[in-house]
Design a protein around this motif. Sequence first.
Motif, mmCIF file in Angstrom:
data_model
loop_
_atom_site.group_PDB
_atom_site.id
_atom_site.type_symbol
_atom_site.label_atom_id
_atom_site.label_comp_id
_atom_site.label_asym_id
_atom_site.label_seq_id
_atom_site.Cartn_x
_atom_site.Cartn_y
_atom_site.Cartn_z
ATOM 1 N N GLU A 39 0.831 -1.208 0.000
ATOM 2 C CA GLU A 39 0.000 0.000 0.000
ATOM 3 C C GLU A 39 0.863 1.255 0.000
ATOM 4 N N HIS A 40 1.873 1.273 0.847
ATOM 5 C CA HIS A 40 2.754 2.443 0.936
ATOM 6 C C HIS A 40 3.462 2.689 -0.400
ATOM 7 N N LYS A 41 3.954 1.612 -1.001
ATOM 8 C CA LYS A 41 4.664 1.711 -2.281
ATOM 9 C C LYS A 41 3.743 2.247 -3.385
ATOM 10 N N ILE A 42 2.525 1.725 -3.445
ATOM 11 C CA ILE A 42 1.551 2.172 -4.451
ATOM 12 C C ILE A 42 1.180 3.628 -4.224
ATOM 13 N N SER A 43 0.945 3.990 -2.970
ATOM 14 C CA SER A 43 0.581 5.377 -2.645
ATOM 15 C C SER A 43 1.662 6.349 -3.092
ATOM 16 N N SER A 44 2.907 5.989 -2.821
ATOM 17 C CA SER A 44 4.024 6.860 -3.187
ATOM 18 C C SER A 44 4.217 6.936 -4.695
ATOM 19 N N LYS A 45 4.240 5.796 -5.338
ATOM 20 C CA LYS A 45 4.548 5.747 -6.774
ATOM 21 C C LYS A 45 3.463 6.399 -7.635
ATOM 22 N N TYR A 46 2.199 6.172 -7.275
ATOM 23 C CA TYR A 46 1.100 6.641 -8.110
ATOM 24 C C TYR A 46 0.359 7.842 -7.524
ATOM 25 N N ASP A 47 0.874 8.378 -6.406
ATOM 26 C CA ASP A 47 0.218 9.492 -5.723
ATOM 27 C C ASP A 47 -1.267 9.190 -5.567
ATOM 28 N N PHE A 48 -1.540 8.057 -4.920
ATOM 29 C CA PHE A 48 -2.894 7.539 -4.783
ATOM 30 C C PHE A 48 -3.177 7.299 -3.309
ATOM 31 N N GLN A 49 -4.272 7.855 -2.823
ATOM 32 C CA GLN A 49 -4.659 7.647 -1.426
ATOM 33 C C GLN A 49 -5.488 6.374 -1.316
#
Length: 152
Positions: free
Chosen positions: A121-131
């Motif tokens: 989740e953290h990786k996806i949030s950071s990479k895609y600027d997705f909450q």
Amino acid sequence: MSDSSLLAHFAKKLQAGDCKLTPRREHVLRVMLENKDKHLSAEEVYNLVKLRAPETGLATVYRTLELFSEHDIIHGMDFGDGRKRYELVDPADDGHHHHHLICTRCGKIMEVDEDLLEHLEHKISSKYDFQIDDHQLKVFGLCRDCQKKKKP
């Protein structure tokens, strides 16, 4: 939390949303409380409610389950069998649902309490600027009992 304190907790959640815990809704909620370790379909809830309140209709149960979902009292999910199943929300939950292991042979559903996707989740949030607000993980396979039956 005891069932009576859970009942009061969920009643307050409904009141906060300008809804009342009517007698029929209470029957549905009590069935969910009595089966909190299970993942019941609407039809299963209906059959259990009918035992205590025969005048309750299936449509009422469907509407009540939808209302409870909207007020975060229960979660509905599909385990791939074509029927939505429901489980109570744990008031002590940190916002994430637990994960499920589903046996493709016998239909047994087991809960996995570990949050195995926090790093992802953290990786996806950071990479895609997705909450990310939540996630669900369903793993399909064979339970221990079905594996034993499969072996010669």
